[in-house]
Design a protein around this motif. Structure first.
Motif, PDB file in Angstrom:
ATOM      1  N   UNK A 394      46.664 -20.421   9.580  1.00 28.34           N
ATOM      2  CA  UNK A 394      45.456 -21.081   9.527  1.00 28.34           C
ATOM      3  C   UNK A 394      45.246 -21.101   7.973  1.00 28.34           C
ATOM      4  N   UNK A 395      43.820 -21.891   8.250  1.00 31.20           N
ATOM      5  CA  UNK A 395      43.621 -22.237   6.333  1.00 31.20           C
ATOM      6  C   UNK A 395      42.452 -21.740   6.948  1.00 31.20           C
ATOM      7  N   UNK A 396      42.457 -20.829   5.305  1.00 35.51           N
ATOM      8  CA  UNK A 396      41.257 -19.684   4.376  1.00 35.51           C
ATOM      9  C   UNK A 396      40.984 -20.321   3.434  1.00 35.51           C
ATOM     10  N   UNK A 397      39.181 -20.416   3.355  1.00 40.28           N
ATOM     11  CA  UNK A 397      38.625 -21.522   1.971  1.00 40.28           C
ATOM     12  C   UNK A 397      37.414 -19.949   1.435  1.00 40.28           C
ATOM     13  N   UNK A 398      37.623 -20.311   0.428  1.00 37.98           N
ATOM     14  CA  UNK A 398      37.234 -19.707  -0.735  1.00 37.98           C
ATOM     15  C   UNK A 398      35.940 -19.924  -1.266  1.00 37.98           C
ATOM     16  N   UNK A 399      35.220 -18.999  -2.314  1.00 39.90           N
ATOM     17  CA  UNK A 399      34.614 -19.699  -2.664  1.00 39.90           C
ATOM     18  C   UNK A 399      34.314 -20.956  -3.858  1.00 39.90           C
ATOM     19  N   UNK A 400      33.401 -22.167  -3.523  1.00 42.62           N
ATOM     20  CA  UNK A 400      33.533 -23.492  -4.549  1.00 42.62           C
ATOM     21  C   UNK A 400      33.369 -22.999  -6.014  1.00 42.62           C
ATOM     22  N   UNK A 401      33.723 -23.183  -6.923  1.00 42.51           N
ATOM     23  CA  UNK A 401      33.553 -22.888  -8.443  1.00 42.51           C
ATOM     24  C   UNK A 401      33.496 -24.403  -9.412  1.00 42.51           C
ATOM     25  N   UNK A 402      32.964 -24.146 -10.523  1.00 44.06           N
ATOM     26  CA  UNK A 402      32.860 -25.570 -11.491  1.00 44.06           C
ATOM     27  C   UNK A 402      34.118 -24.941 -12.589  1.00 44.06           C
ATOM     28  N   UNK A 403      35.175 -25.935 -12.395  1.00 47.04           N
ATOM     29  CA  UNK A 403      36.687 -25.300 -12.964  1.00 47.04           C
ATOM     30  C   UNK A 403      36.250 -26.797 -13.902  1.00 47.04           C
ATOM     31  N   UNK A 404      36.710 -26.223 -15.129  1.00 44.94           N
ATOM     32  CA  UNK A 404      36.459 -27.260 -16.427  1.00 44.94           C
ATOM     33  C   UNK A 404      38.239 -28.117 -16.132  1.00 44.94           C
ATOM     34  N   UNK A 405      37.767 -29.367 -16.502  1.00 49.63           N
ATOM     35  CA  UNK A 405      39.444 -30.085 -16.104  1.00 49.63           C
ATOM     36  C   UNK A 405      39.121 -30.755 -17.305  1.00 49.63           C
ATOM     37  N   UNK A 406      40.795 -30.809 -18.281  1.00 52.64           N
ATOM     38  CA  UNK A 406      40.428 -31.877 -18.904  1.00 52.64           C
ATOM     39  C   UNK A 406      40.967 -33.577 -18.977  1.00 52.64           C
ATOM     40  N   UNK A 407      39.862 -34.174 -19.471  1.00 52.88           N
ATOM     41  CA  UNK A 407      40.398 -35.862 -18.607  1.00 52.88           C
ATOM     42  C   UNK A 407      40.914 -36.726 -19.569  1.00 52.88           C
ATOM     43  N   UNK A 408      41.169 -35.843 -21.041  1.00 55.41           N
ATOM     44  CA  UNK A 408      42.123 -36.593 -21.800  1.00 55.41           C
ATOM     45  C   UNK A 408      41.019 -36.358 -23.188  1.00 55.41           C
ATOM     46  N   UNK A 409      39.833 -36.461 -22.790  1.00 56.02           N
ATOM     47  CA  UNK A 409      39.142 -36.662 -24.312  1.00 56.02           C
ATOM     48  C   UNK A 409      37.899 -35.825 -24.883  1.00 56.02           C
ATOM     49  N   UNK A 410      37.334 -34.797 -22.647  1.00 51.91           N
ATOM     50  CA  UNK A 410      36.286 -33.292 -22.837  1.00 51.91           C
ATOM     51  C   UNK A 410      37.213 -32.861 -21.653  1.00 51.91           C
ATOM     52  N   UNK A 411      36.774 -31.491 -21.586  1.00 53.86           N
ATOM     53  CA  UNK A 411      36.815 -30.923 -20.328  1.00 53.86           C
ATOM     54  C   UNK A 411      35.457 -31.119 -19.769  1.00 53.86           C
ATOM     55  N   UNK A 412      35.510 -31.405 -18.401  1.00 54.14           N
ATOM     56  CA  UNK A 412      34.831 -32.312 -17.627  1.00 54.14           C
ATOM     57  C   UNK A 412      34.804 -31.383 -16.072  1.00 54.14           C
ATOM     58  N   UNK A 413      33.160 -30.712 -15.849  1.00 54.92           N
ATOM     59  CA  UNK A 413      33.059 -30.065 -14.408  1.00 54.92           C
ATOM     60  C   UNK A 413      33.886 -30.357 -13.413  1.00 54.92           C
ATOM     61  N   UNK A 414      34.638 -29.595 -12.618  1.00 56.87           N
ATOM     62  CA  UNK A 414      34.701 -30.027 -10.913  1.00 56.87           C
ATOM     63  C   UNK A 414      34.710 -29.611 -10.112  1.00 56.87           C
ATOM     64  N   UNK A 415      34.074 -29.417  -9.357  1.00 55.36           N
ATOM     65  CA  UNK A 415      33.465 -28.344  -8.320  1.00 55.36           C
ATOM     66  C   UNK A 415      34.753 -27.843  -7.144  1.00 55.36           C
ATOM     67  N   UNK A 416      35.749 -27.712  -7.412  1.00 56.92           N
ATOM     68  CA  UNK A 416      36.771 -26.890  -7.132  1.00 56.92           C
ATOM     69  C   UNK A 416      36.916 -25.535  -5.563  1.00 56.92           C
ATOM     70  N   UNK A 417      37.274 -26.043  -4.519  1.00 53.39           N
ATOM     71  CA  UNK A 417      37.148 -25.192  -3.307  1.00 53.39           C
ATOM     72  C   UNK A 417      38.474 -24.573  -3.515  1.00 53.39           C
TER      73      UNK A 417
END
Ligand code: CAO
Length: 452
Positions: A394-417
């Motif tokens: 069974x798959x449980x899905x929680x609330x998505x949130x903006x995760x700061x992800x390092x793209x090599x130069x800066x942190x970019x927001x990534x909508x993550x579930x």
């Protein structure tokens, strides 16, 4: 010509109307005086109504589910022996022949009412016997044990006692999981064949059946004001299923996350374009489609255990947990592999509405291969969903949130579930679960891959 008498419900104390839960005789049966005819149940107790005299049952006037009260006609009886075919003609009112014809030695109703009563099983064992105790003797077994009392009529209890069967270990197949005589018989047969029934399989895996300490009985009112409410029908059914699944399936949960930045943008765009259609595309529709594609790649997740066999399903029916005012239900989207996102979105929303209105049919909740429990609209980070047997994951899905992800130069927001995949470790190993979840996350991150 033989005459018949009407056998009616005698004085049953303070109860106005009670439900017939068992009919213990059939047309043509020869019965004896005092033999139990029906079992009735109020919200406080179950009682057997005995025959006031012997004879042959000519017709029955009640069936299971009927409501009866004092004076209701139960059956027509041809009394045993000639010349005894007269209904009571003494000073009793019409409603009382059964009582009037009871043995002469029968004292006033309070001490020896012609019914045998036991507290109903689904009432708290600490509840006072109350009215039931006033109108009919309540057997002590129900209240002086700390272990919950199995749901069974007095005659079934007697039968079990005679055979030395502990009713806590018997699975009830009657309404409200009531234990019937056949259940006791089946239990004995199985025990004789050397297969003690698995306690957990009973659906009533209480402490006694599992050899655990009894559930603590606390008089909460000693500590402050309380209010007691009966569980809803759905809560009782889903609770028993969840309990069995939790106890019988070795659960492990794999947690992962998916980048749904572009998928959410697509969802918003689709909803804008389809505003007039009235169909709202939710994340759930995408999840169902992505799960189907993942199940195709990992078929052991689309399987069920059947003894020593694994049954692989070649169809893709996906259940989704729906929160309703009366409890949790799991409607099923059939053949989700053959449906598009809009069709799935429309169907989930229609089924969720039906679920909330309490109008789902049993067929709409059957045949699921895999379930999704989405709490994303509510909150939470991760959780452990309980597998919906006989499914294996069974798959449980929680609330998505903006995760700061390092793209090599800066942190970019990534909508993550957050994705929580519970799996049956007898069928699926940890590596397969991690691969399943990672593959699913990959599809959600780039939904075009669902088509591959
Ligand atoms: N992250 C963030 N927001 C999310 C989300 C997620 N993962 N999933 C849905 N949402 C948003 C939706 O976009 C919607 O937002 P808007 O109203 O702004 O458009 C909002 O949450 C409500 O969504 P929804 O609940 O109406 O729709 P859904 O398709 O996500 O869910 C259903 C439908 C039936 C699954 C849901 O109503 C429900 O009953 N969920 C509870 C399931 C449950 O009880 N599981 C536990 C079982 S085990 O005890």
């Amino acid at each position: 010509m033989s005459q018949t008498v009407e056998i009616k419900v005698p004085d049953i104390g303070d109860f106005d109307e009670v439900e017939v839960i068992e009919v213990l005789v059939a047309v043509g049966d020869t019965i004896e005086g005092e033999q139990s005819l029906i079992t009735v149940e109020s919200d406080k107790a179950s009682m057997e109504i005995p025959a006031s005299q012997g004879g042959v049952v000519k017709s029955l006037s009640v069936k299971v589910g009927d409501k009866v009260k004092q004076g209701s006609v139960l059956l027509q009886l041809e009394p045993a022996g000639e010349g005894e075919a007269k209904p009571a003609e003494d000073d009793k009112p019409a409603a009382a022949p059964a009582k009037a014809e009871a043995p002469a030695a029968q004292p006033a109703k309070a001490e020896a009412a012609p019914v045998k009563a036991e507290p109903a099983q689904d009432k708290p064992a600490t509840a006072p016997a109350g009215q039931a105790a006033r109108s009919a003797p309540v057997q002590a077994a129900a209240t002086d044990s700390a272990v919950p009392v199995p749901h069974a009529s007095p005659s079934v209890r007697k039968f079990a006692r005679e055979l030395g069967v502990d009713l806590h270990k018997v699975r009830g197949t009657g309404p409200k999981q009531r234990i019937t005589q056949d259940d006791v018989r089946g239990f004995v047969k199985q025990a004789l064949a050397g297969n003690a029934p698995a306690a957990a399989a009973s659906g009533s895996a209480d402490g006694a059946a599992l050899g655990l300490l009894p559930w603590p009985k606390v008089d909460f009112s000693k500590f402050g004001p309380i209010e007691t409410k009966a569980l809803s029908r759905i809560q009782k059914i889903s609770g028993a299923n969840l309990h069995r699944n939790w106890v019988m399936i070795p659960h492990v949960t794999n947690n992962d996350e998916a980048d749904i930045t572009s998928l959410e943008a697509l969802r918003v765009q689709l909803n804008r374009e389809n505003e007039k259609s009235g169909i709202k595309v939710t994340m759930l529709a995408f999840l169902i489609k992505a799960v189907v594609a993942t199940l195709k790649k990992f078929p052991q997740f689309n399987a069920s255990l059947d003894s020593d066999n694994l049954v692989f399903k070649q169809y893709f029916h996906i259940g989704f947990a729906a929160d309703t005012p009366n409890g949790l239900v799991v409607p099923v989207i059939r053949d989700a592999d053959k449906k598009g996102i809009l069709e799935i979105a429309e169907e989930t929303s229609a089924l969720a509405k039906k679920a909330r209105d309490g109008k789902l049919s049993p067929a709409e909740m059957q045949g699921g291969c895999f379930s999704i429990s989405s709490l994303g609209g509510i909150g939470g980070t991760h959780f452990t969903p309980i597998i919906n047997a006989p499914e294996v994951a069974i798959l449980g899905v929680s609330r998505s949130y903006q995760k700061p992800v390092w793209d090599g130069k800066a942190f970019v927001p990534q909508l993550t579930v957050p994705l929580s995949l519970s799996y049956d470790h007898r069928v699926i190993d940890g590596a397969a679960a991690a691969r399943f979840n990672a593959h699913l996350a990959g599809l959600l991150a780039d939904f075009r891959r669902v088509m591959l």
